[in-house]
Write an enzyme that holds these catalytic residues in place. Structure first.
Site, short mmCIF file in Angstrom:
data_model
loop_
_atom_site.label_atom_id
_atom_site.label_comp_id
_atom_site.label_asym_id
_atom_site.label_seq_id
_atom_site.Cartn_x
_atom_site.Cartn_y
_atom_site.Cartn_z
N ASP A 1 0.62 -1.38 0.05
CA ASP A 1 -0.08 -0.05 0.02
C ASP A 1 0.74 1.14 0.02
OD1 ASP A 1 0.90 0.01 2.60
OD2 ASP A 1 -0.98 -0.06 3.47
N ARG B 1 11.18 25.84 -1.68
CA ARG B 1 10.60 26.93 -2.24
C ARG B 1 9.46 27.28 -1.51
NH1 ARG B 1 11.04 24.49 -8.15
NH2 ARG B 1 10.61 22.45 -6.76
N ASP C 1 17.65 35.23 -11.66
CA ASP C 1 16.90 35.94 -11.02
C ASP C 1 17.70 36.65 -9.83
OD1 ASP C 1 17.04 34.01 -8.76
OD2 ASP C 1 15.59 32.73 -9.80
N LYS D 1 13.14 38.18 -13.52
CA LYS D 1 12.42 37.01 -13.95
C LYS D 1 11.13 37.28 -13.21
CE LYS D 1 12.46 33.45 -11.44
NZ LYS D 1 12.97 32.16 -10.82
N ARG E 1 7.35 35.49 -12.65
CA ARG E 1 6.73 34.17 -12.68
C ARG E 1 5.23 34.15 -13.14
NH1 ARG E 1 8.00 29.22 -11.25
NH2 ARG E 1 9.93 29.76 -10.60
N ASP F 1 22.51 28.40 -10.72
CA ASP F 1 21.30 28.11 -9.91
C ASP F 1 21.61 27.41 -8.95
OD1 ASP F 1 18.82 28.79 -9.20
OD2 ASP F 1 18.08 28.62 -11.34
N GLY G 1 12.84 24.98 -17.05
CA GLY G 1 11.87 26.38 -17.87
C GLY G 1 12.66 27.58 -17.38
#
Length: 310
Positions: free
Chosen positions: A37, A96, A169, A192, A194, A218, A225
């Site tokens: 499960d 994030r 960014d 940038k 979003r 980064d 993206g």
């Protein structure tokens, strides 16, 4: 160093083995099972009583499975009377989600911090957190190491003449500055916007990239993206089609490889904080953080400072 033990979660078993080899110790014996499960069960196959325990486990995709596995490991160690539990989380998932964008949203990074402490974790070690304010969600010590020095050593010989360091960014400006200082170069910043949870748009290039090669840095590559849009913006600003990417955590979910397989991208550097999935990608270069983690553990066990590792 016989009074401590290092366990490997299933998210980073190869990395944990490399760390154990650097420390010249065997990995702790354990068994991780998943029931039909989906429930996870962890069993420790050796005593941890009055030992300092290190659990190495990224909360990489599938994030929730690996997070619960880490919690189960920590709970098992606490109940088995470990003297101290350190969670080494090279990639800290949910980082994030460090603030609310609306009034009816959770701060999931804070929730993860609370749960880790609730199961008995005494110390967290991680790498290049998405935002350093996450440390404030904990009431226990948090050490966020950085991969910038080892990246700079690995990248230095790949960099063409006349290049600039590019922050994708404003949130990565501090990291970009670290790269620039170590590589003796300047920083360009992309503004940038979003447009959704998965879509971004680069609205401005702040700095001169005309005729320059670019090192885009980064903290992570998720869908690719943001980096794809960054590449487009740089080329539109007349940068040379010689682009190198360095990102600490390579998740490469969805169509990330397709987005970054651009003829101008000469190399993509990531660490093994997340177990690499793209093993047949020629442009992808993996930089191991095993020496960094092994050195950190050695310093902890000798009560040494790790300030020079940041």
């Amino acid at each position: 160093m016989d009074n401590f033990i290092l366990f490997a979660g299933t998210a980073n078993s190869d990395l944990a083995a490399a760390v154990a080899q650097k420390l010249n110790i065997p990995l702790g014996k354990s068994l991780v099972e998943r029931f039909p499960d989906g429930e996870v069960n962890v069993r420790l196959l050796e005593s941890v009583r009055q030992k300092a325990v290190f659990i190495l486990q990224s909360t990489a995709p599938p994030v929730n499975d690996h997070l619960v596995e880490l919690l189960a490991f920590a709970d098992a160690c606490r109940r088995a009377a470990a003297s101290r539990i350190t969670a080494i989380i090279p990639y800290f998932g949910y980082a994030r989600a460090d603030k609310r964008h609306g009034r009816r949203e959770p701060i999931t990074a804070s929730m993860v911090a609370e749960v880790l402490q609730a199961v008995g974790v005494n110390h967290v070690v991680t790498l290049d957190l998405h935002t350093l304010q996450i440390e404030g969600f904990f009431r226990i010590p948090v050490d966020s190491l950085t991969a910038v020095p080892i990246f700079c050593e690995a990248i230095r010989h790949y960099l063409p003449p006349n290049f600039v360091v590019v922050s994708p960014d404003t949130g990565r400006v501090q990291m970009a500055t670290q790269y620039a200082q170590k590589l003796d170069n300047s920083v360009v910043v992309l503004h940038k916007h979003r447009t959704s949870g998965t879509e971004t748009e680069v609205t401005r290039v702040v700095g001169d990239v005309k005729g320059c090669a670019c090192l885009i840095i980064d903290d992570m590559i998720s869908t690719g993206g943001t980096l794809a849009k960054s590449i487009e913006a740089l080329l539109k600003a007349e940068a040379r089609p010689e682009i190198i990417i360095a990102a600490t955590h390579g998740l490469f979910v969805k169509e990330a490889r397709a987005k970054l397989s651009h003829p101008s991208v000469k190399a993509i550097f990531v660490t093994d904080s997340v177990t690499p999935k793209e093993t047949d990608w020629q442009q992808l270069k993996i930089v191991s953080i095993a020496p960094l983690i092994a050195t950190t553990i050695q310093r902890f066990k000798t009560d040494g400072s790790i300030s020079d590792l940041f």
